[in-house]
Enzyme design. Structure first.
Site, PDB file in Angstrom:
ATOM      1  N   HIS A  71      28.192 -30.997 -16.305  1.00  0.00           N
ATOM      2  CA  HIS A  71      28.875 -32.196 -16.802  1.00  0.00           C
ATOM      3  C   HIS A  71      28.559 -33.416 -15.938  1.00  0.00           C
ATOM      4  O   HIS A  71      28.888 -34.533 -16.319  1.00  0.00           O
ATOM      5  CB  HIS A  71      30.380 -31.971 -16.939  1.00  0.00           C
ATOM      6  CG  HIS A  71      31.058 -31.413 -15.724  1.00  0.00           C
ATOM      7  ND1 HIS A  71      30.726 -30.192 -15.171  1.00  0.00           N
ATOM      8  CD2 HIS A  71      32.060 -31.897 -14.955  1.00  0.00           C
ATOM      9  CE1 HIS A  71      31.487 -29.963 -14.112  1.00  0.00           C
ATOM     10  NE2 HIS A  71      32.298 -30.980 -13.959  1.00  0.00           N
ATOM     11  N   SER A 118      27.821 -24.563 -19.388  1.00  0.00           N
ATOM     12  CA  SER A 118      28.744 -23.445 -19.315  1.00  0.00           C
ATOM     13  C   SER A 118      28.747 -23.068 -17.842  1.00  0.00           C
ATOM     14  O   SER A 118      27.742 -22.602 -17.299  1.00  0.00           O
ATOM     15  CB  SER A 118      28.275 -22.289 -20.192  1.00  0.00           C
ATOM     16  OG  SER A 118      29.215 -21.240 -20.115  1.00  0.00           O
ATOM     17  N   GLU A 362      25.659  -7.647 -15.086  1.00  0.00           N
ATOM     18  CA  GLU A 362      24.817  -8.035 -16.208  1.00  0.00           C
ATOM     19  C   GLU A 362      24.705  -9.540 -16.389  1.00  0.00           C
ATOM     20  O   GLU A 362      23.737 -10.027 -16.978  1.00  0.00           O
ATOM     21  CB  GLU A 362      25.338  -7.392 -17.505  1.00  0.00           C
ATOM     22  CG  GLU A 362      25.238  -5.865 -17.537  1.00  0.00           C
ATOM     23  CD  GLU A 362      26.362  -5.157 -16.794  1.00  0.00           C
ATOM     24  OE1 GLU A 362      27.287  -5.844 -16.301  1.00  0.00           O
ATOM     25  OE2 GLU A 362      26.329  -3.912 -16.695  1.00  0.00           O
TER      26      GLU A 362
END
Lengths: 614, 614
Positions: A71, A118, A362
């Protein structure tokens, strides 16, 4: 630091603040205050510490910069403008639909390797790039990752922290911009810098606490980081959100908010003073490496199976990947402690220097794969199909990052048997089909698996390969080819009364159903839909046209988002009737055959459905 | 510890080993060696340290036990058999399709609260249960979470570790069974117990290193944990995988492998000696709390909007949730630092004691929600729809856990505008529709949002509510109701030439398209598909029947897995033609209207498609 350098960097930092404020005010949205807290750090990185070729974003020896706190994109764009890479005027196009200066960085811009926004994903990508520099390219570039404090609550960050330390990635430098404020309130630790430091230290990092607005602090921390012989370095920088403009400094309510044009913007710009000179700096430029152009892929050794022998498609995946590794030195493999189940270990055994064990983590597995892909490698990332859902957000972002990455999920479906539902991948086709531009492949035997591994490597972009646990008979000759977007019509007769579309273990069931029905004088068409996306619409429509305008799909996946939906979507506007056989309720432990029968995707279930529809 | 107690617990531990070996050998699959490393710990917990009502698994004052290392399921089943809860004979049914003793634990069994088997999720669930005990029920039960060492690489573990410390969950006790071996090789840290301890300590935990086979060590660590006044406790136990049977102890190749019946099994059982006496122990039983039966939900205050006023559906969500909180004291809300965007803050403002800030850590957000649901609470878990993908695996497991949990994803789709693709939820409908038994709701205005929040709370199970960022006109009267599985036919005429099916922001576009076409003398039917799953097949078929056997779907979601596919699935076998308008390529930053036009889901796009199809 010399007085001159200090003054120069200070002015650059203020220039970055001014650009960040003006561009967000012009857009009337965005996050200026988070730009302002990190401006001194970014100025020091871009105009002194980092080494990069301003005329070649793709020079593989460039230091890499990842803005994990995406951002703060206006700050990044401002840095490029100040570096003379883009024009200052461009900054005013921020967030416009016709501009590539998006709200969060994306690789529509040449200088952005990966999409961020994200939170908590940047460090894993940095791990991938650092693994590449240290172990594969053996280049001395460094990887800088700028993170927010809020995002350090993300578990993915700690997966990356653990792995970077394990692999001694001293070429990886993280910086946490601790401005103490999240979007909706204070962060978990506020300004407790010690808390951050203790944690990174305990994970084996060289950790340095600094005042993030003190240029000497920043520079000396970066020097220490560059000198680290073994450890990755984390710089924990105490900063002030909105630094430089008193009425937004460390204030609530200014997270995702532009300073309104007019009085407030004028007051802010007054405080920061005028833009300083744009030039007068030197950035060290690395040489382009001699192996910059990727070698052509050589011929891959063909599959070598006997028709009818029992081999699991996951085994074909491993064998194919090992052979692909012979032919293409850019191929690397990553796995999360299930390499003896996915058969990635076959690659590891032949190409140990290009295999990375990523342990049971993962998110970092996928993030590192993205990082490797952005260094020109072709990463094959494998785990159980079920556990790839653990990195669904990273996989989503890999599409926005336009990464050239290959995912392989083994142990698809209820046909894994006794281990039960937690280990069964039943939503993986839905997850991967949804990604824009993805390719989804689902081999039904070991020959197809080997061939599709090669197709995946040849295709630029995201490819998912779904493999199965049980051994099933090899059905294809070793010279068969499987182009992306194709299908195989395996049984076809002018008397066909129904068409069954399947892939993976259910194709084997469909062939058994064919035999049984044939013995009763009923002829059905059987299509192997090994390319689930893109799908072979033409063959489906052709088959439907001769079998009562009807298709029967059968799949070891939940009813939503898999083969049935791919087929339905392909024929949606044509009025073809589709009967879906799929898993529609929560499965349990049991033998594969029992489960396939219980959930209505066995040969017997197919026979029943054919009889019902004709 | 007395000599008697030590001898008793030692025999219990060996009994557990014997059961674990025999049951997996009988099943010919499973993970006996991971059971054997943890047997002494589990024996001490189940037959001495834990307090629980053997006759009532649902006593809310019971201590909770979560087997995060779910592949040790046979050990858990053995403990119940030894506690007299199930019969020893049952153990031989392990992994059979007609037995609830599954390969990994699931709540098909009364004593299992949550499914495990996807590693690294147990501690978050424990956090939720501990939050409930400490802050909501104010019960003095403790929550024990047994983890493997390999799974501590999972980031989700560290999210839970951070949050437990933040909330001072001294009623939470984790135990790491450090046997040094993963599935495919050594774990990241092997037997480096200090590494584990340093890390947990740095996150603020009371951390105790022990020999996991020394009963005195185990007991004194548990006593220290029980005495912790503020900190959660992590017990790091050094163990030996396969402990008790020399030829499997700490050996490669025995991870997911039963000891073969015959010579090897006999030798193993010889080493362990005979089963000891099953009785002679006392387990402290807590009283059932007086508020054990949940209060009836009172009437929820109705929505109060004026038709035509501009309100975002996410705002309706927040308002509805706050009102629901008045009516139902079991409702709790959790959010990941976006409460001012999801509007969960409206609940927080009214019911601060039932709101938990979970910071930017979505995996733990969901895991804790599952834990709370298993304590009789009704958790509403919110974040941006895009960021719920971060917990896709936890959400997947919540279905296997049969949790009564409500998810709310805001900022769905490209209509969020300038923040760009990283913030756009475009795959959330696909993710939630795939879950077996899930309900997926998508309000198109604030009235529907409020009502659907109440419907979600009334429905037992997993419900997803998708909300939108932009303000759109209120279209429903405040007394309108929205039963799950229904739809609203908003425009309907005997002259309709096409049917448009929409929900959320695209419903508003469909109504605009209706007006425009109407002014041209073209009449279309408009259906609000607020219940995306289950879907109102009857209304869809009825509409198709009168509009040329054709439906047009329009959605702010990728083409795969959303409204279009839900409609296609509903009418799949009926030969109805479906035209899907959806997002089919990677979006970018821009104004909402520009983006909706660019991706073909605007009113104008609908008008064009209607003209094309008639």
């Amino acid at each position: 630091m010399t007085q001159d350098l200090r003054a120069f960097l200070k002015q650059k930092a203020d220039n970055l603040r001014i650009h960040s404020i003006i561009s967000t005010s012009e857009a009337a949205s965005g996050h200026p205050t988070t730009c302002m807290s990190a401006a001194d750090i970014v100025a020091t990185l871009f105009f002194h510490a980092m080494r990069y070729d301003r005329h070649n974003p793709h020079n593989l020896n460039n230091d890499r910069f990842i803005l994990s706190k995406g951002h703060a994109a206006p700050l990044l764009y401002a840095a490029w403008a100040e570096a003379g890479i883009i024009s200052v005027d461009n900054l005013l196009d921020l967030r416009r639909i016709d501009s590539d200066l998006e709200g969060h960085p994306t690789p529509r811009l040449d200088w952005v390797d990966v999409a961020t926004g994200s939170l908590g994903q940047g460090l894993s990508i940095g791990v991938g790039m650092a693994l590449n520099g240290k172990f594969l390219d053996k280049s001395d570039y460094r990887v800088y990752v700028l993170m927010g404090d809020g995002e350090s609550a993300e578990g993915g960050v700690w997966e990356a922290v653990a792995l970077a330390s394990y692999y001694k990635l001293n070429n990886l430098i993280g910086i946490v911009d601790v401005n103490g404020r999240g979007q909706s309130g204070p962060t978990m630790y506020g300004f407790d810098i010690d808390s951050y430091c203790r944690r990174f230290e305990s994970f084996g990092w060289n950790t340095i606490a600094i005042d993030g607005h003190n240029l000497d602090d920043i520079l000396s921390a970066l020097d220490s980081a560059k000198a680290s012989a073994i450890q990755p370095t984390m710089i924990v920088a105490k900063t002030i959100k909105g630094k430089g403009v008193s009425f937004v400094e460390d204030k609530e309510g200014w997270h995702g908010k532009a300073i309104p044009k007019g009085e407030q913007l004028d007051a802010a710009l007054d405080e920061l003073g005028p833009l300083g000179s744009n030039g007068g700096f030197q950035i060290e430029t690395p040489a382009v490496p001699s192996n910059q152009a990727a070698a052509e892929m050589r011929e891959v050794a063909p599959p070598d199976y006997r028709i009818g022998e029992d081999v699991a498609s996951r085994s074909g995946y491993g064998a194919g990947l090992a052979k692909l590794g012979d032919a293409n030195p850019q191929v690397v493999a990553l796995d999360a402690d299930v390499k003896n189940s996915t058969y990635a270990e076959q690659f590891m055994e032949k190409h140990g220097n290009r295999y990375f064990e990523m342990f049971i983590a993962e998110q970092n597995l996928v993030g590192s794969g993205i990082g490797l892909s952005k260094c020109g490698k072709v990463p094959f990332v494998s785990s159980f199909a079920a556990f790839l859902t653990r990195s669904a957000d990273q996989i989503r972002m890999s599409a926005i990052s336009q990464a050239n990455i290959k995912y392989a999920g083994s142990h698809a479906g209820i046909s894994i048997g006794e281990d039960g539902p937690s280990q069964m991948g039943l939503e993986d086709l839905a997850m991967f089909r949804t990604l824009p531009g993805s390719v989804v492949l689902y081999p039904s035997d070991a020959v197809a698996a080997e061939r599709l591994v090669v197709e995946a490597a040849r295709h630029e972009g995201i490819v998912y390969i779904r493999t199965s646990r049980p051994k099933t008979p090899v059905i294809y000759a070793s010279d068969e080819h499987f182009p992306i977007g194709g299908s195989k019509t395996l049984r076809e007769d002018s008397n066909d009364v129904a068409t069954v579309v399947a892939a993976g273990v259910t194709l084997n069931e469909a062939l058994k159903a064919y035999d049984q029905l044939k013995s009763e004088g009923i002829s059905i068409r059987v299509i192997d839909l090994y390319s689930v996306k893109p799908v072979d619409t033409e063959s489906l429509l052709r088959a439907a046209a001769v079998t009562n305008n009807t298709l029967i799909t059968v799949e070891d996946h939940y009813r939503e988002g898999g083969i049935g939906d791919a087929v339905l979507d392909a024929v949606a506007s044509c009025g073809v009737k589709v009967h879906k056989l799929a898993v529609t309720s929560l499965p349990r432990s049991g033998k594969p055959d029992e489960l396939m029968e219980q959930h209505g995707i066995s040969a017997a279930s197919i026979v029943r459905k054919v009889r019902e529809t004709i």
